[in-house]
Design a protein around this motif. Sequence first.
Motif, PDB file in Angstrom:
ATOM      1  N   MET A   1       0.837  -1.204   0.000  1.00  0.00           N
ATOM      2  CA  MET A   1       0.000   0.000   0.000  1.00  0.00           C
ATOM      3  C   MET A   1       0.870   1.252   0.000  1.00  0.00           C
ATOM      4  O   MET A   1       2.065   1.206   0.338  1.00  0.00           O
ATOM      5  CB  MET A   1      -0.894   0.023   1.248  1.00  0.00           C
ATOM      6  CG  MET A   1      -1.781  -1.187   1.456  1.00  0.00           C
ATOM      7  SD  MET A   1      -3.149  -1.278   0.277  1.00  0.00           S
ATOM      8  CE  MET A   1      -4.077   0.192   0.697  1.00  0.00           C
ATOM      9  N   LEU A   2       0.248   2.370  -0.349  1.00  0.00           N
ATOM     10  CA  LEU A   2       0.909   3.660  -0.156  1.00  0.00           C
ATOM     11  C   LEU A   2       1.024   3.939   1.334  1.00  0.00           C
ATOM     12  O   LEU A   2       0.326   3.338   2.155  1.00  0.00           O
ATOM     13  CB  LEU A   2       0.122   4.768  -0.842  1.00  0.00           C
ATOM     14  CG  LEU A   2       0.191   4.818  -2.371  1.00  0.00           C
ATOM     15  CD1 LEU A   2      -0.797   5.837  -2.915  1.00  0.00           C
ATOM     16  CD2 LEU A   2       1.604   5.139  -2.852  1.00  0.00           C
ATOM     17  N   GLU A   3       1.884   4.871   1.691  1.00  0.00           N
ATOM     18  CA  GLU A   3       2.080   5.204   3.094  1.00  0.00           C
ATOM     19  C   GLU A   3       0.801   5.798   3.689  1.00  0.00           C
ATOM     20  O   GLU A   3      -0.027   6.377   2.968  1.00  0.00           O
ATOM     21  CB  GLU A   3       3.258   6.168   3.252  1.00  0.00           C
ATOM     22  CG  GLU A   3       3.148   7.427   2.408  1.00  0.00           C
ATOM     23  CD  GLU A   3       4.472   8.172   2.322  1.00  0.00           C
ATOM     24  OE1 GLU A   3       5.469   7.663   2.855  1.00  0.00           O
ATOM     25  OE2 GLU A   3       4.485   9.260   1.729  1.00  0.00           O
ATOM     26  N   PRO A   4       0.617   5.665   5.007  1.00  0.00           N
ATOM     27  CA  PRO A   4      -0.652   6.037   5.646  1.00  0.00           C
ATOM     28  C   PRO A   4      -1.100   7.476   5.440  1.00  0.00           C
ATOM     29  O   PRO A   4      -2.301   7.750   5.422  1.00  0.00           O
ATOM     30  CB  PRO A   4      -0.380   5.757   7.137  1.00  0.00           C
ATOM     31  CG  PRO A   4       0.672   4.709   7.140  1.00  0.00           C
ATOM     32  CD  PRO A   4       1.546   5.016   5.952  1.00  0.00           C
ATOM     33  N   LYS A   5      -0.170   8.412   5.272  1.00  0.00           N
ATOM     34  CA  LYS A   5      -0.573   9.821   5.171  1.00  0.00           C
ATOM     35  C   LYS A   5      -1.132  10.196   3.798  1.00  0.00           C
ATOM     36  O   LYS A   5      -1.649  11.296   3.620  1.00  0.00           O
ATOM     37  CB  LYS A   5       0.609  10.735   5.515  1.00  0.00           C
ATOM     38  CG  LYS A   5       1.736  10.701   4.500  1.00  0.00           C
ATOM     39  CD  LYS A   5       2.842  11.671   4.905  1.00  0.00           C
ATOM     40  CE  LYS A   5       3.974  11.694   3.883  1.00  0.00           C
ATOM     41  NZ  LYS A   5       5.038  12.648   4.241  1.00  0.00           N
TER      42      LYS A   5
END
Length: 294
Positions: free
Chosen positions: A195-199
């Motif tokens: 996944m992309l990073e949480p932010k």
Amino acid sequence: MASKLDLYKIFCVVGKRKSFSQAAKELYMTQPAVSQAIMQLERELDTRLFNRTPKGVSLTDEGTILFEYANSAINLIEAGEEKLLEFKNLTAGELKIGVGDTISRHFLLPYLEAFHNHYPNIKFKMVNGTTTEICTLLKSGEVDIGVCNFPLEDPALELKPCIDIHDIFVCGEKFKYLLSKPLSLEELVKLPLIMLEPKSNSRMYVEDYLISKGIKMSPEFELGSHDLLLEFAKINLGIACVTKEFSLKDLEERNVWKIPVIEEIPSRSIGVCYLKSVPLSPASNKFVKIIENK
């Protein structure tokens, strides 16, 4: 009664021409009106500015000093007006855009090219950032417009959705066995997810949707680039959540495969945003219209 600025403009023309009559012709005024304006300025300054003779007028010592400053000021004002006209006509200026690398590469480039072809003298300043960072840049005035992932909730911003996009899950050769039947989201999150990073806004959208279904995920990899998601999937490190519209080349070339799911994640959009409280510059307004009309 003429304004102070008008009086100084008349004063400068008389000072250059050394004649009330010639100044009147240049200013499309009557000679008595020019003479009256000079007398008004002299009364307000309590200073005689011109020596009057039958052959014309000449600046007094005081008038000469004032002329140097007033003429410079008038020239600066005229230069400013010309520069403003250039900006309005889009023959000069700068367009500051806040945008992430992925959207810039996969969505924005054709619009930048179209705008540059029409207005080659406008400079671009591209500021990279996440959706949250772009909103901050807009509010601080560091960028004129933002191009980012929606949904976006901010009452200070005008939002213009431009294109619908879809979040999908893709895999490499090793995981092709998953293509035989549609998976439930519950089954999907048990796989090694990339996944992309949480932010990132994209990650939050997918994660919020899963949470609304009572599903929690724990990615194996969290990356800062959409292109890296595809590269990790290609070498079989897991199942990548990517934007379909930005992955078409790899899907068509069968570098990755879309995993069928029973329940698709609802579409979202990419759009343009800018401050409601600040009018768009002519360059920004034209750029937004190019995106809307293409």
